[in-house]
Design a protein around this motif. Structure first.
Motif, PDB file in Angstrom:
ATOM      1  N   ALA A 145       0.846  -1.189   0.000  1.00 34.69           N
ATOM      2  CA  ALA A 145       0.000   0.000   0.000  1.00 34.69           C
ATOM      3  C   ALA A 145       0.884   1.242   0.000  1.00 34.69           C
ATOM      4  O   ALA A 145       0.690   2.170  -0.796  1.00 34.69           O
ATOM      5  N   GLN A 146       1.869   1.230   0.886  1.00 31.27           N
ATOM      6  CA  GLN A 146       2.797   2.350   1.024  1.00 31.27           C
ATOM      7  C   GLN A 146       3.541   2.616  -0.293  1.00 31.27           C
ATOM      8  O   GLN A 146       3.647   3.758  -0.736  1.00 31.27           O
ATOM      9  N   LEU A 147       4.023   1.565  -0.903  1.00 33.24           N
ATOM     10  CA  LEU A 147       4.837   1.691  -2.115  1.00 33.24           C
ATOM     11  C   LEU A 147       4.032   2.102  -3.338  1.00 33.24           C
ATOM     12  O   LEU A 147       4.563   2.696  -4.272  1.00 33.24           O
ATOM     13  N   ASN A 148       2.737   1.746  -3.349  1.00 34.88           N
ATOM     14  CA  ASN A 148       1.978   1.898  -4.598  1.00 34.88           C
ATOM     15  C   ASN A 148       0.805   2.861  -4.489  1.00 34.88           C
ATOM     16  O   ASN A 148      -0.052   2.885  -5.367  1.00 34.88           O
ATOM     17  N   GLY A 149       0.762   3.636  -3.422  1.00 32.61           N
ATOM     18  CA  GLY A 149      -0.321   4.599  -3.257  1.00 32.61           C
ATOM     19  C   GLY A 149      -1.688   3.955  -3.179  1.00 32.61           C
ATOM     20  O   GLY A 149      -2.684   4.484  -3.674  1.00 32.61           O
ATOM     21  N   LEU A 150      -1.734   2.770  -2.567  1.00 31.29           N
ATOM     22  CA  LEU A 150      -3.018   2.068  -2.446  1.00 31.29           C
ATOM     23  C   LEU A 150      -3.737   2.508  -1.169  1.00 31.29           C
ATOM     24  O   LEU A 150      -3.123   3.014  -0.236  1.00 31.29           O
ATOM     25  N   CYS A 151      -5.035   2.260  -1.179  1.00 29.73           N
ATOM     26  CA  CYS A 151      -5.836   2.685  -0.037  1.00 29.73           C
ATOM     27  C   CYS A 151      -5.944   1.560   0.986  1.00 29.73           C
ATOM     28  O   CYS A 151      -6.457   0.486   0.696  1.00 29.73           O
ATOM     29  N   LYS A 152      -5.483   1.830   2.201  1.00 27.87           N
ATOM     30  CA  LYS A 152      -5.496   0.795   3.247  1.00 27.87           C
ATOM     31  C   LYS A 152      -6.902   0.461   3.707  1.00 27.87           C
ATOM     32  O   LYS A 152      -7.152  -0.629   4.215  1.00 27.87           O
ATOM     33  N   SER A 153      -7.788   1.400   3.523  1.00 23.83           N
ATOM     34  CA  SER A 153      -9.173   1.128   3.877  1.00 23.83           C
ATOM     35  C   SER A 153      -9.777   0.119   2.901  1.00 23.83           C
ATOM     36  O   SER A 153     -10.439  -0.841   3.299  1.00 23.83           O
ATOM     37  N   ILE A 154      -9.514   0.302   1.615  1.00 21.51           N
ATOM     38  CA  ILE A 154      -9.998  -0.642   0.610  1.00 21.51           C
ATOM     39  C   ILE A 154      -9.341  -2.012   0.785  1.00 21.51           C
ATOM     40  O   ILE A 154      -9.969  -3.046   0.588  1.00 21.51           O
ATOM     41  N   LEU A 155      -8.087  -2.017   1.212  1.00 23.12           N
ATOM     42  CA  LEU A 155      -7.376  -3.285   1.416  1.00 23.12           C
ATOM     43  C   LEU A 155      -7.815  -4.004   2.691  1.00 23.12           C
ATOM     44  O   LEU A 155      -7.334  -5.091   2.986  1.00 23.12           O
ATOM     45  N   GLY A 156      -8.699  -3.347   3.454  1.00 19.68           N
ATOM     46  CA  GLY A 156      -9.189  -3.983   4.673  1.00 19.68           C
ATOM     47  C   GLY A 156      -8.228  -3.862   5.851  1.00 19.68           C
ATOM     48  O   GLY A 156      -8.344  -4.577   6.831  1.00 19.68           O
ATOM     49  N   LEU A 157      -7.270  -2.947   5.734  1.00 21.12           N
ATOM     50  CA  LEU A 157      -6.298  -2.784   6.811  1.00 21.12           C
ATOM     51  C   LEU A 157      -6.731  -1.707   7.797  1.00 21.12           C
ATOM     52  O   LEU A 157      -6.179  -1.577   8.882  1.00 21.12           O
ATOM     53  N   GLU A 158      -7.719  -0.907   7.372  1.00 21.31           N
ATOM     54  CA  GLU A 158      -8.199   0.187   8.217  1.00 21.31           C
ATOM     55  C   GLU A 158      -9.709   0.206   8.170  1.00 21.31           C
ATOM     56  O   GLU A 158     -10.296  -0.230   7.190  1.00 21.31           O
ATOM     57  N   LYS A 159     -10.304   0.778   9.196  1.00 21.16           N
ATOM     58  CA  LYS A 159     -11.763   0.928   9.176  1.00 21.16           C
ATOM     59  C   LYS A 159     -12.166   1.940   8.101  1.00 21.16           C
ATOM     60  O   LYS A 159     -11.436   2.885   7.815  1.00 21.16           O
ATOM     61  N   THR A 160     -13.312   1.709   7.483  1.00 21.21           N
ATOM     62  CA  THR A 160     -13.780   2.615   6.438  1.00 21.21           C
ATOM     63  C   THR A 160     -14.499   3.806   7.077  1.00 21.21           C
ATOM     64  O   THR A 160     -15.237   3.642   8.034  1.00 21.21           O
ATOM     65  N   SER A 161     -14.240   4.971   6.534  1.00 23.11           N
ATOM     66  CA  SER A 161     -14.956   6.158   7.032  1.00 23.11           C
ATOM     67  C   SER A 161     -15.355   7.019   5.845  1.00 23.11           C
ATOM     68  O   SER A 161     -14.724   6.963   4.788  1.00 23.11           O
ATOM     69  N   THR A 162     -16.400   7.804   5.982  1.00 23.17           N
ATOM     70  CA  THR A 162     -16.878   8.630   4.865  1.00 23.17           C
ATOM     71  C   THR A 162     -15.864   9.717   4.511  1.00 23.17           C
ATOM     72  O   THR A 162     -15.850  10.216   3.394  1.00 23.17           O
ATOM     73  N   ARG A 163     -15.004  10.057   5.459  1.00 21.63           N
ATOM     74  CA  ARG A 163     -14.001  11.092   5.184  1.00 21.63           C
ATOM     75  C   ARG A 163     -12.756  10.510   4.498  1.00 21.63           C
ATOM     76  O   ARG A 163     -11.790  11.202   4.239  1.00 21.63           O
ATOM     77  N   GLY A 164     -12.804   9.211   4.230  1.00 21.53           N
ATOM     78  CA  GLY A 164     -11.640   8.576   3.594  1.00 21.53           C
ATOM     79  C   GLY A 164     -10.679   8.030   4.633  1.00 21.53           C
ATOM     80  O   GLY A 164     -10.889   8.189   5.825  1.00 21.53           O
ATOM     81  N   CYS A 165      -9.627   7.420   4.127  1.00 21.24           N
ATOM     82  CA  CYS A 165      -8.699   6.732   5.035  1.00 21.24           C
ATOM     83  C   CYS A 165      -7.665   7.697   5.608  1.00 21.24           C
ATOM     84  O   CYS A 165      -7.543   8.832   5.170  1.00 21.24           O
TER      85      CYS A 165
END
Ligand SMILES: [Zn+2]
Length: 272
Positions: A145-165
């Motif tokens: 995620a860190q290396l490729n600008g991926l979203c940790k929320s989409i990857l299931g590593l963080e809780k999802t919030s309406t304000r984004g990850c």
């Protein structure tokens, strides 16, 4: 060369493939290794300055010939697991493995971490990475995620919030979580980041034999679902008896040994 090994024993070492065993005073091996040329590999151990300690403790060197490199690799892996020699890095037989599975949901990619207790790793498509725990699978995803600008929320590593990850605030996420980045672009980046980790699905319908020949003798390694079941040897006219290994279980080391020769077809394969 500072060792007490009988030079006749060294001279008797074969120059073909197989496994060699450095034996100390007791019955347990000090070190187990494999090579396509047992003698020259053993000699290089004897010359290696950083192995002087092991060599000084060595009283004898035994060997088991194999018909090819694959047989040597499979045997070495089994022997190290069964005997845990002092100077080998521990090859632990991980009872449980985890992997990252991609699934398609509503045109976007979601992933889950699956467990070898529930999923047959050699037979399930879209698996990436073989990890010894959920924790190490998540650690790898975090890195990617860190290396490729991926979203940790989409990857299931963080809780999802309406304000984004959280990554959005510190600009490590390009914004797929709030629609700022096209989700498809995000998912394509995810796929290419995972590509090298892809776990290959066993390409045959059941067990096959991998055949190796050397100087007129033959070994047939029976394998199924990336697991080594047994090796038949023309010298003894029967299969070697392996003990204490549960044969049907997916094993990471066997997978790594077998995947290239089978997919690149550098080994002769026969249905059985
Ligand atoms: Zn995000």
């Amino acid at each position: 060369m500072n060792h007490g090994i009988d030079p006749h024993r060294l001279a008797a070492l074969p120059q073909g493939p197989g496994v060699y065993i450095f034996k100390g005073q007791g019955t347990l091996p000090l070190y187990i290794g494999k090579s396509v040329n047992i003698r020259s590999r053993v000699m290089s151990h004897l010359r290696a300055a950083d192995e002087a300690n092991m060599v000084a403790q060595t009283r004898d060197i035994e060997f088991i010939e194999t018909a090819g490199e694959l047989g040597a690799l499979l045997l070495e892996s089994r022997m190290i697991k069964a005997q845990s020699p002092l100077f080998n890095q521990r090859l632990r037989r991980t009872r449980r493995l985890c992997s990252i599975r991609l699934c398609d949901a509503n045109k976007s990619t979601v992933l889950e971490i699956v467990d070898s207790k529930k999923v047959n790793l050699g037979l399930t498509p879209k698996l990436f990475g073989l990890f010894s725990s959920t924790h190490s699978a998540k650690k790898k995803l975090n890195e990617l995620a860190q290396l490729n600008g991926l979203c940790k929320s989409i990857l299931g590593l963080e809780k999802t919030s309406t304000r984004g990850c959280f990554g959005l605030q510190i600009k490590t996420c390009l914004g797929a979580c709030i629609g700022k980045e096209d989700r498809q672009l995000h998912d394509e980046r995810l796929l290419s980041a995972l590509k090298d980790l892809q776990v290959e699905v066993w390409p045959f319908n059941g067990a096959v034999e991998l055949i190796e020949e050397h100087n007129g003798w033959v070994q047939k390694h029976r394998v199924n679902n990336w697991c080594h079941l047994e090796t038949w040897c023309s010298k003894i006219g029967r299969a070697s008896q392996f003990n204490a290994l549960d044969t049907q279980e997916f094993d990471r080391d066997s997978y790594h040994i077998l995947v290239k020769p089978i997919l690149l077809q550098t080994v002769k394969v026969q249905a059985c």
